[in-house]
Design an enzyme around this catalytic site. Structure first.
Site, PDB file in Angstrom:
ATOM      1  N   ARG A   1       0.965  -1.091  -0.008  1.00 53.91           N
ATOM      2  CA  ARG A   1      -0.183   0.075  -0.021  1.00 53.91           C
ATOM      3  C   ARG A   1       0.780   1.166   0.014  1.00 53.91           C
ATOM      4  NH1 ARG A   1      -2.121   1.990   4.543  1.00 53.91           N
ATOM      5  NH2 ARG A   1      -2.481  -0.084   5.564  1.00 53.91           N
TER       6      ARG A   1
ATOM      7  N   TYR B   1     -14.900  18.360 -15.346  1.00 53.75           N
ATOM      8  CA  TYR B   1     -15.730  16.989 -15.099  1.00 53.75           C
ATOM      9  C   TYR B   1     -16.589  16.994 -13.945  1.00 53.75           C
ATOM     10  CZ  TYR B   1     -15.841  11.999 -13.912  1.00 53.75           C
ATOM     11  OH  TYR B   1     -16.579  10.810 -13.596  1.00 53.75           O
TER      12      TYR B   1
ATOM     13  N   ASP C   1      -6.175  19.493 -14.193  1.00 53.56           N
ATOM     14  CA  ASP C   1      -6.661  18.317 -15.024  1.00 53.56           C
ATOM     15  C   ASP C   1      -6.340  18.145 -16.370  1.00 53.56           C
ATOM     16  OD1 ASP C   1      -7.976  16.323 -16.058  1.00 53.56           O
ATOM     17  OD2 ASP C   1      -9.590  16.483 -14.595  1.00 53.56           O
TER      18      ASP C   1
ATOM     19  N   LYS D   1      -8.228   7.055 -18.992  1.00 52.34           N
ATOM     20  CA  LYS D   1      -8.618   7.529 -20.584  1.00 52.34           C
ATOM     21  C   LYS D   1      -7.395   7.688 -21.482  1.00 52.34           C
ATOM     22  CE  LYS D   1     -12.502   8.727 -18.733  1.00 52.34           C
ATOM     23  NZ  LYS D   1     -12.311   8.854 -17.277  1.00 52.34           N
TER      24      LYS D   1
HETATM   25  N1  PLP Z   1     -10.979  14.087 -15.152  1.00 46.83           N
HETATM   26  C1  PLP Z   1     -11.524  14.041 -16.306  1.00 46.83           C
HETATM   27  C2  PLP Z   1     -11.619  14.994 -17.153  1.00 46.83           C
HETATM   28  C3  PLP Z   1     -12.504  13.058 -16.643  1.00 46.83           C
HETATM   29  O1  PLP Z   1     -13.187  12.920 -17.737  1.00 46.83           O
HETATM   30  C4  PLP Z   1     -12.661  11.951 -15.719  1.00 46.83           C
HETATM   31  C5  PLP Z   1     -13.815  10.739 -15.927  1.00 46.83           C
HETATM   32  O2  PLP Z   1     -14.191  10.609 -16.787  1.00 46.83           O
HETATM   33  C6  PLP Z   1     -12.083  12.001 -14.327  1.00 46.83           C
HETATM   34  C7  PLP Z   1     -11.222  13.021 -14.079  1.00 46.83           C
HETATM   35  C8  PLP Z   1     -12.266  10.803 -13.192  1.00 46.83           C
HETATM   36  O3  PLP Z   1     -11.442  10.118 -13.539  1.00 46.83           O
HETATM   37  P1  PLP Z   1     -11.797   8.500 -13.177  1.00 46.83           P
HETATM   38  O4  PLP Z   1     -13.176   8.020 -14.066  1.00 46.83           O
HETATM   39  O5  PLP Z   1     -10.586   7.748 -13.536  1.00 46.83           O
HETATM   40  O6  PLP Z   1     -12.055   8.268 -11.600  1.00 46.83           O
END
Ligand code: PLP
Length: 384
Positions: free
Chosen positions: A53, A105, A178, A203
């Site tokens: 961990r 998001y 992000d 992604k």
């Molecule tokens: N940031 C963006 C731009 C996303 O599109 C997503 C998920 O769709 C996330 C964060 C969250 O990531 P996760 O689905 O891997 O938890």
């Protein structure tokens, strides 16, 4: 023969930094499945590892590759993007003020609006395309973090990372980005002044829609980063070893995948802009898109593989179009090699900035002509 010449990012990614397993000389890494490590007879842990961990060797190579691609000092993998992003905020102190975008998001926007406030953080949501609004939102001596997402899901608004970094730093705050959609292929936020970079590695970094993972990269290993590391270990949102292995495998083809998807997206965006059933195409590569000028200055070599289209006839026509596609898959998520289509407002709920006639397109690496023909046919059927 060795050379000190810095390697290009394409070489770093393709070779996973060129690491070779010292025991077996394997070119592909082994999967480290062990959850625990042997303590030496004198009660020490000379391997530096005690328990997975905290010290999973399966993370070493993918984290090193990501840090190198993002030009940061260190990287950390998490069990998902939604484990990585909140860790940046949980490492702040109760009472701190943070600023986040209105368009971002959706699930993380909800987390900030609900949980971060309970945690004691003051959160302001601003229009990140408006630098004056960002400046106005800063509270000197209290704002500790500015979070931006660019291009921002699902309208693909573009924020100016360098300008946002200047504003954040002037107020004594960090800037976190992000960069899931931009990927290190098109944007390196650290080079533009950001302190932290976040990815939903689910992604583009992985790229094959076969794992859920998250990642953070830091410009410098400071005390905030140490707190984030402690949060990962103590809250325990850690990635499995096999997922870390898969992620590294995915990252090795990052550049050709992402460049092909972006080239396809560019072709589709231009063609769809002329489609009689489409009222608007949201894509930073189109000259008429409001963030186009910043995107062409700050993104290198492409604007990513995400497009949204607004369908004439409203929500019903949008949903009917998605119902008719055959090659595109009706599914959430993005950044995989296969193209996905989604009626986004159905996912995001009542408070979404996403219009009801919007379809989000995650453009994959298939033939662009096939993708276009499938969409054009679906649009025509949906409009009778
Ligand atoms: N940031 C963006 C731009 C996303 O599109 C997503 C998920 O769709 C996330 C964060 C969250 O990531 P996760 O689905 O891997 O938890």
């Amino acid at each position: 023969m060795s050379s000190d010449k810095p390697q290009k990012p394409e070489t770093i990614a393709a070779q996973g930094l060129g690491w070779i397993d010292p025991e077996t000389h394997a070119v592909a890494p082994v999967v480290h499945a062990s959850s625990t490590y042997l303590r030496d007879a004198d009660n020490r842990y000379r391997s530096g590892r005690m328990y997975a961990r905290a010290d999973n060797p399966a993370y070493d190579q993918p984290e090193a590759v990501l840090a190198a691609l993002e030009k940061g000092e260190d990287a950390m993998l998490f069990a998902s993007g939604m484990a990585a992003a909140p860790a940046v905020f949980l490492a702040l102190a109760s009472g701190d003020h943070v600023v986040a975008p209105k368009v971002m998001y959706w699930a993380f926007r909800h987390w900030l609006a609900d949980f971060a406030k309970v945690w004691g953080l003051a959160v302001d949501f601003v229009d990140m395309t408006d630098l004056a609004a960002l400046k106005l939102a800063m509270r000197p001596d209290r704002t500790r973090l500015v979070w931006i997402e660019t291009p921002a899901n699902p309208l693909w608004e573009i924020a100016d990372i360098a300008a946002a970094a200047e504003i954040a730093h002037a107020a004594g705050a960090r800037l976190a980005v992000d960069s899931t959609v931009a990927t290190p292929v098109f944007t390196r936020p650290v080079e533009l002044g950001a302190d932290l970079v976040m990815h939903s590695a689910t992604k583009y970094l992985n790229g094959h829609s076969d794992l859920v993972a998250g990642a953070l990269v830091t410009r410098v290993k400071d005390e905030h980063w140490e707190r984030i590391a402690a949060i990962r270990t103590r809250i325990g949102g850690v990635l499995g070893s096999f997922e870390a292995w898969l992620l590294l495998r995915g990252m090795r083809t990052l550049f050709p995948r992402v460049r092909t998807a972006a080239a396809n997206a560019d072709t589709l965006a231009h063609k769809l802009a002329a489609n009689p059933h489409v009222s608007c195409v949201l894509y930073p590569g189109l000259p008429e898109f409001p963030g186009h000028a910043v995107a062409t200055r700050k993104m290198t070599g492409g604007c990513g593989g995400m497009i949204s289209i607004r369908v004439k006839g409203g929500e019903q026509s949008a949903v009917a179009t998605a119902a008719q596609v055959e090659i595109w898959k009706r599914a959430t998520s993005l950044g995989g090699v296969e193209s996905l289509i989604e009626h986004r407002a159905s996912v995001e709920g009542a408070d979404t900035p996403c219009p009801p006639d919007l379809l989000r397109l995650s453009v994959g690496i298939e033939d662009a002509g096939d993708l276009l023909a499938d969409l054009e046919r679906a649009l025509a059927i949906a409009h009778g």
